[in-house]
Design a protein around this motif. Structure first.
Motif, PDB file in Angstrom:
ATOM      1  N   GLY A 456      -9.406 -56.304  41.445  1.00 54.12           N
ATOM      2  CA  GLY A 456     -10.821 -56.000  41.575  1.00 54.12           C
ATOM      3  C   GLY A 456     -11.698 -57.194  41.854  1.00 54.12           C
ATOM      4  N   HIS A 457     -11.585 -58.249  41.062  1.00 59.15           N
ATOM      5  CA  HIS A 457     -12.508 -59.362  41.195  1.00 59.15           C
ATOM      6  C   HIS A 457     -12.370 -60.043  42.554  1.00 59.15           C
ATOM      7  N   GLY A 458     -11.121 -60.313  42.977  1.00 58.61           N
ATOM      8  CA  GLY A 458     -10.922 -60.978  44.260  1.00 58.61           C
ATOM      9  C   GLY A 458     -11.416 -60.139  45.423  1.00 58.61           C
ATOM     10  N   PHE A 459     -11.133 -58.842  45.360  1.00 62.23           N
ATOM     11  CA  PHE A 459     -11.579 -57.964  46.434  1.00 62.23           C
ATOM     12  C   PHE A 459     -13.100 -57.931  46.521  1.00 62.23           C
ATOM     13  N   LEU A 460     -13.769 -57.840  45.388  1.00 56.08           N
ATOM     14  CA  LEU A 460     -15.236 -57.754  45.398  1.00 56.08           C
ATOM     15  C   LEU A 460     -15.865 -59.033  45.938  1.00 56.08           C
ATOM     16  N   GLU A 464     -18.049 -58.915  49.316  1.00 52.91           N
ATOM     17  CA  GLU A 464     -19.436 -59.379  49.283  1.00 52.91           C
ATOM     18  C   GLU A 464     -19.671 -60.446  50.362  1.00 52.91           C
ATOM     19  N   ARG A 465     -18.709 -61.368  50.532  1.00 50.32           N
ATOM     20  CA  ARG A 465     -18.848 -62.418  51.560  1.00 50.32           C
ATOM     21  C   ARG A 465     -18.883 -61.818  52.961  1.00 50.32           C
ATOM     22  N   ARG A 466     -17.979 -60.859  53.219  1.00 45.55           N
ATOM     23  CA  ARG A 466     -17.923 -60.245  54.555  1.00 45.55           C
ATOM     24  C   ARG A 466     -19.169 -59.433  54.860  1.00 45.55           C
ATOM     25  N   GLU A 467     -19.656 -58.663  53.852  1.00 46.12           N
ATOM     26  CA  GLU A 467     -20.823 -57.819  54.089  1.00 46.12           C
ATOM     27  C   GLU A 467     -22.097 -58.643  54.262  1.00 46.12           C
ATOM     28  N   ARG A 468     -22.216 -59.751  53.600  1.00 46.42           N
ATOM     29  CA  ARG A 468     -23.372 -60.623  53.814  1.00 46.42           C
ATOM     30  C   ARG A 468     -23.362 -61.174  55.244  1.00 46.42           C
ATOM     31  N   ALA A 469     -22.176 -61.541  55.709  1.00 43.48           N
ATOM     32  CA  ALA A 469     -22.079 -62.066  57.076  1.00 43.48           C
ATOM     33  C   ALA A 469     -22.370 -60.982  58.099  1.00 43.48           C
ATOM     34  N   ARG A 470     -21.879 -59.760  57.859  1.00 38.93           N
ATOM     35  CA  ARG A 470     -22.070 -58.670  58.815  1.00 38.93           C
ATOM     36  C   ARG A 470     -23.509 -58.210  58.891  1.00 38.93           C
TER      37      ARG A 470
END
Length: 871
Positions: A456-460, A464-470
């Motif tokens: 869970g923690h690693g995936f989140l 979060e990093r990918r969605e901020r960039a997108r």
């Protein structure tokens, strides 16, 4: 079914849940019902009112908007229910726990609930609620059998799995139940009044009448089927019908309270009350064996002094030995051999103590395993206890004693210890519903599920990093909570940048929360894995509990040996510290002590003060009855008590506080010390004294040890002397037992004249400058006086009172030397100086009648010119 609640529920529209509650309540209408609802155990109606009052918790109500004020309701958190149940049981209530017996998430409609346990005073299983140093028995007393009548008595210790059975004389019943440590008593309903009469109004023991009993034939079959035919054989041959019924009723009751078969119960053990030294309640109290006489505390008692045990089960075993001293020489010598070996090996004893520090209450832990109440932490405690066995075995197996032989023959169960070590984490959780019971590597499927949950923690972070960039939203957050699961949170200021594939999940004041298909798939996988992980842990834990339970018999052998080793090491420690000697046990009725001391008083003396030891000899064929005189506070009671304590210590298998001790085995020890009344039963101090003395004269034998202090002091002097004289003669002439007879009646010292087996002893004192000095030494011959006024002076009585007391004493002593003088009243008070002149000045001769003048003259004749009363 619901008739018991008609008055409380009349006119109410009952919900399905409330009907479920009422059905459960109807199963045990006299018990307080705790009903599991989510994270709480709730109580309703009168049960709620009682619980709120007894526990000090909030009384609220359900359906408050109804005109009748709603249903009274009170609750406690499910994780802490044990402490609340214990408090209610301690106040005399029976508690029924109605728990959820299916997963609420899988329930179709109303969650299924059942009563899973009845908790009564004798079946309490919460380790935090039980006194770790005291036994907890539920007993059964049946109808009288034979002539003279005896009653069958059975006793069950639930967690220990111990079953006892005996026959008990009705006169000893109350004492035997207290000595056993019975917390609850079952009786046939027809015998209730008779048993209550035998126990007395001060019994303070919950009594549960049974209306339907198993028949003798069925009881015998049940015992044979469960324990084998040998279970029907007692100490005196085949068990009686009453004994068989007692055992079966105890098992039935225990299994009914636990809602399961109890496979851990051991084969019943029959015992005879007369096989141990009988110590009645008066004797146990006066000798302060387990609690002090003044404030009923453990500290200051003999058990407190002896108990250096490192485990709770060792303390319980030591207490049992103290209250049930042995009469079989071989068994006593076996304990003394072990104490001797442990006392002489200080290094080994230190090793044993360190190992025992890591042992938990294995006996009661095994009981919790057997009744289905074990937690992961309980199994961790079993593991920790088994890990100490190799060190203990290495330290004890070389002893050339019966204890050493038992350690050499012991199966330490290394496979079970290794399994528990491999399975459980270092600090197991308290509840099996909490995650993290098992070590990584113990179970591959569980490890996989744990890894999935840990993604869970690693995936989140990555999402979060990918969605901020997108999206270009730099403060976008990916989070989780138990209510809404996983979500993406965007502030209101950035809503224009939200992609079209975001699905709104929740609206906040300053933000919106969304979910995506990717996040939803991850949520389903992780949450499903978490549920499967919990289910797998419960499955593995149940298997581990079953594995431990299967080794129950061998584990109980280990627990018994641990308890006895701890108790013996405690006695050895006390003996080494106190320079105790090994007693010589003989069959002859003697008690010969050289330099004996009182074990507890010696320990409690202020620093630097030394206990004065004393020699004492009692011999039924020689110095059988000692008349012990001396002033108050000189130490008569101490000498008497230390004699009895030495006898008890010797027969429990302990070394004793003396230079040498030759102890003839006692069958009973009696004490009559101090004054107490029982006004609630219409008994004065003197009546209690006479009842206790009568009991001694009825039951003492030549093998008994009797301590009598101040017999007859509760009545007039002549009555008291007469009674004390007659009691002493009876003990000497008829009973012939070893007796210490302390008294202030110096007339009794004349008993030694013409009776070779009566001797006078006294406690030595010195008088210096009018003050008494206590030497604490026992010497030959009687005391010449009691020094009561000197003791009163030490206590701080006012000087005027002391002066008057000396005057009265002097006059009484003069009267004793002139038998013709009246003893109806004490002498008149001394007249103050000038009393004659004052009396003459007060006369008015001109106004006196002849009769008044004669009376005045008579008064004047009683006054001397010096102001002293005329003799």
């Amino acid at each position: 079914m619901e008739s018991g609640f008609e008055a409380q529920i009349e006119g109410r529209a009952l919900t399905p849940m409330m009907r479920q509650y009422l059905r459960a309540k109807a199963e045990n209408p006299s018990a307080l019902l705790m009903f599991r609802m989510g994270d709480f155990f709730e109580m309703f109606f009168e049960d709620a009112r009682i619980a709120a009052k007894e526990l000090g918790i909030m009384l609220t109500s359900r359906d408050k908007d109804r005109g009748d004020g709603g249903t009274p309701m009170a609750g406690v958190p499910h994780h802490a229910v044990g402490s609340y149940v214990a408090r209610l049981v301690d106040r005399g209530f029976t508690v029924a726990l109605c728990d959820q017996v299916e997963d609420p998430k899988k329930a179709k409609g109303l969650v299924k609930r059942e009563i899973t346990q009845l908790v009564t005073p004798g079946t309490l299983s919460d380790l935090d609620a039980l006194d770790p140093a005291a036994p907890s028995y539920v007993a059964f007393v049946g109808a009288a059998e034979g002539s003279p009548p005896v009653r069958p008595v059975g006793a069950l210790e639930l967690l220990a799995g111990e079953l006892l059975v005996t026959h008990c004389d009705e006169a000893l019943l109350a004492d035997e139940l207290r000595r056993l440590g019975v917390r609850e008593l079952l009786v046939p309903d027809a015998e209730r009044s008779a048993v209550e009469r035998l126990l007395g109004p001060e019994r303070q023991l919950p009594l549960r009448p049974l209306t339907s009993l198993v028949g003798p034939a069925a009881a015998r079959r049940a015992l044979a089927d469960r324990f084998g035919n040998e279970a029907l054989i007692g100490q005196d041959g085949p068990a009686s019908d009453g004994q068989a019924v007692a055992l079966v009723e105890l098992v039935r009751f225990a299994e009914a309270t636990q809602r399961r078969a109890l496979a851990h119960l051991m084969k019943p053990r029959a015992y005879r009350v007369a096989d141990t030294v009988i110590l009645d309640e008066t004797t146990r109290r006066n000798l302060e064996l387990t609690t002090t006489l003044l404030d009923n505390r453990r500290q200051g008692s003999l058990l407190w002094h002896l108990d250096r045990c490192r485990t709770a089960m060792g303390s319980r075993r030591l207490g049992q030995w103290l209250l049930f001293p042995l009469r079989e020489p071989a068994a006593i010598e076996e304990r003394l051999d072990a104490v001797q070996a442990l006392k002489d090996d200080r290094g080994g004893r230190e090793t044993i103590s360190r190992a025992l520090d890591g042992v938990r209450d294995l006996e009661r832990l095994l009981g919790r395993v057997a009744i289905g109440r074990a937690t992961p932490r309980d199994l961790g405690a079993v593991r920790g206890s088994l890990q100490q066995i190799p060190a203990l075995r290495a330290a004890l197996a070389e002893q050339r004693t019966a204890l050493g032989r038992r350690w050499r023959e012991l199966d330490p169960l290394p496979e079970l210890a290794a399994l528990l070590e491999r399975a459980l984490v270092d600090e197991p959780p308290l509840a099996c519903t909490e995650a993290g019971i098992f070590r990584p590597g113990y179970d591959a499927p569980l490890d996989e599920l744990a890894a999935t949950c840990g993604e869970g923690h690693g995936f989140l972070v990555d999402l979060e990093r990918r969605e901020r960039a997108r999206t270009g939203i730099h403060n976008l957050k990916v989070r989780f909570n138990k209510v809404f699961g996983y979500y993406i949170e965007v502030t209101k200021a950035n809503l224009a940048a939200v992609p079209s594939d975001y699905v709104r999940k929740q609206t906040l004041v300053n933000a919106e929360r969304y979910i995506t298909d990717e996040l939803k798939r991850f949520e389903d996988r992780v949450l499903n894995a978490d549920e499967r992980r919990k289910a797998r842990e419960l499955e593995l834990f149940a298997e581990l509990v079953d594995t431990v339970a299967a080794q129950g018999a061998r584990l109980r052998t280990i627990s018994r040996l641990l308890a006895e080793t701890d108790a013996l090491a405690s006695l050895a420690q006390v003996a080494d510290e106190g320079r105790y000697c090994r007693p010589e046990l003989v069959a002859e009725p003697v008690l010969a002590l050289e330099a004996s001391r009182h074990p507890v008083i010696e320990r409690l003396l202020p620093g630097g003060e030394r206990f004065v030891p004393n020699d004492l000899r009692l011999d039924a064929d020689g110095e059988q009855l000692v008349i012990l005189t001396g002033p108050n506070m000189a130490g008569k009671s101490t000498v008497m008590r230390q004699a009895a304590l030495v006898a008890i210590l010797a027969q429990m298998g302990s070394f004793v506080p003396a230079r040498t001790a030759r102890v003839g085995l006692c069958d009973r020890i009696f004490t009559r010390v101090g004054a107490a009344d029982n006004l609630g039963r219409g008994r004065s101090t003197f009546m209690v004294e006479m009842l206790e003395t009568a009991s001694i004269l009825r039951h003492a034998t030549r093998q008994s040890l009797v301590l009598l202090d101040e017999v007859g002091r509760g009545t007039s002097t002549f009555d008291g002397v007469s009674i004390a004289w007659a009691v002493a003669e009876e003990l000497h002439d008829r009973v012939g037992c070893r007796t210490l007879f302390a008294t202030h009646y110096h007339e009794l010292t004349a008993l030694a004249e013409g009776r070779a087996r009566i001797v006078n002893r006294s406690i030595a004192v010195q008088e210096r400058d009018g003050r008494v000095v206590f030497l604490r030494r026992l010497v030959d011959g009687p005391a010449n006086r009691s020094y009561g006024i000197q003791v009163a002076a030490l206590a701080g009585l006012p000087g005027g009172v002391l002066r008057r007391a000396r005057e009265v004493l002097g006059e009484l002593e003069r009267r004793q030397s002139h038998p013709g003088r009246s003893e109806a009243s004490p002498p008149a008070p001394a007249a103050p100086e000038g009393a004659l002149e004052a009396a003459l000045d007060a006369l008015d001769p001109l106004n006196l009648t002849p009769l008044q003048a004669l009376a005045a003259l008579d008064r004047l004749k009683t006054i001397r010119a010096d102001g002293a009363p005329k003799g």
